[in-house]
Design a protein around this motif. Structure first.
Motif, PDB file in Angstrom:
ATOM      1  N   ARG A   1       8.466  -8.056  11.963  1.00  0.00           N
ATOM      2  CA  ARG A   1       9.155  -6.817  12.342  1.00  0.00           C
ATOM      3  C   ARG A   1      10.067  -6.353  11.211  1.00  0.00           C
ATOM      4  O   ARG A   1      10.115  -5.167  10.875  1.00  0.00           O
ATOM      5  CB  ARG A   1       9.957  -7.032  13.629  1.00  0.00           C
TER       6      ARG A   1
ATOM      7  N   ALA B   1       7.991  -4.952   8.350  1.00  0.00           N
ATOM      8  CA  ALA B   1       7.476  -3.625   8.711  1.00  0.00           C
ATOM      9  C   ALA B   1       8.571  -2.572   8.590  1.00  0.00           C
ATOM     10  O   ALA B   1       8.331  -1.466   8.075  1.00  0.00           O
ATOM     11  CB  ALA B   1       6.900  -3.642  10.126  1.00  0.00           C
ATOM     12  N   PHE B   2       9.777  -2.876   9.037  1.00  0.00           N
ATOM     13  CA  PHE B   2      10.888  -1.925   8.950  1.00  0.00           C
ATOM     14  C   PHE B   2      11.204  -1.593   7.501  1.00  0.00           C
ATOM     15  O   PHE B   2      11.286  -0.418   7.129  1.00  0.00           O
ATOM     16  CB  PHE B   2      12.135  -2.495   9.647  1.00  0.00           C
TER      17      PHE B   2
ATOM     18  N   THR C   1       9.462  -2.017   4.701  1.00  0.00           N
ATOM     19  CA  THR C   1       8.400  -1.300   3.980  1.00  0.00           C
ATOM     20  C   THR C   1       8.278   0.128   4.500  1.00  0.00           C
ATOM     21  O   THR C   1       7.990   1.046   3.731  1.00  0.00           O
ATOM     22  CB  THR C   1       7.046  -2.027   4.048  1.00  0.00           C
ATOM     23  N   HIS C   2       8.555   0.342   5.770  1.00  0.00           N
ATOM     24  CA  HIS C   2       8.521   1.690   6.349  1.00  0.00           C
ATOM     25  C   HIS C   2       9.553   2.605   5.694  1.00  0.00           C
ATOM     26  O   HIS C   2       9.303   3.799   5.495  1.00  0.00           O
ATOM     27  CB  HIS C   2       8.749   1.627   7.856  1.00  0.00           C
ATOM     28  N   ILE C   3      10.722   2.064   5.342  1.00  0.00           N
ATOM     29  CA  ILE C   3      11.749   2.899   4.712  1.00  0.00           C
ATOM     30  C   ILE C   3      11.632   2.911   3.190  1.00  0.00           C
ATOM     31  O   ILE C   3      12.494   3.455   2.506  1.00  0.00           O
ATOM     32  CB  ILE C   3      13.180   2.531   5.164  1.00  0.00           C
TER      33      ILE C   3
ATOM     34  N   LEU D   1      12.229   9.218   9.157  1.00  0.00           N
ATOM     35  CA  LEU D   1      11.466   7.988   9.375  1.00  0.00           C
ATOM     36  C   LEU D   1      11.797   7.327  10.715  1.00  0.00           C
ATOM     37  O   LEU D   1      11.283   6.272  11.037  1.00  0.00           O
ATOM     38  CB  LEU D   1      11.714   7.000   8.231  1.00  0.00           C
TER      39      LEU D   1
END
Length: 123
Positions: free
Chosen positions: A17, A20-21, A23-25, A88
């Motif tokens: 988790r 994922a967070f 890399t998402h930002i 995002l």
């Protein structure tokens, strides 16, 4: 003498988790290695930074997940970063105007706090 901070450990409860967070930002996933069943090491780097963050399983930490609140990052434009984070889906605080800079704060899924600082113009 030259000192360079290269790695900061972030305590998390769920490695996938957290990865994922971040890399998402926009963080770059540099390394994700499961050494054995008990040990996994993940390293990511914020865009343009010489310092990376790391987390994983089996890593000793004196800090409980969700309690880290000491990371401050310099950004060129606090308004632009606030807008980008909100686009995002990140719950980021509005720009806090101070004499010593403009600040945006947000937290990762565990509650570890980040502060982005736009430095004031130099005289």
């Amino acid at each position: 003498m030259t000192w360079k901070i290269e790695l900061i450990f972030i305590p998390v409860t769920d490695v996938d988790r957290a990865k994922a967070f971040y890399t998402h930002i926009g963080f770059v996933a540099d390394f994700d290695q499961r050494v054995n069943e008990e040990l996994r090491f993940v390293q990511l780097t914020p865009p343009g930074s010489a310092c990376s963050i790391a987390f994983g399983t089996g890593l000793d930490s004196a800090v409980a997940p969700g309690t880290l609140d000491v990371i401050q990052v310099v950004v060129p434009d606090a308004d632009a970063e606030l807008l980008r984070l909100r686009e995002l889906g990140v719950d980021a605080d509005g720009v806090d105007e101070q004499e010593w800079g403009r600040f945006v704060r947000f937290a990762d899924p565990d509650g570890n706090s980040w502060t982005l600082q736009q430095l004031p113009a130099r005289a």
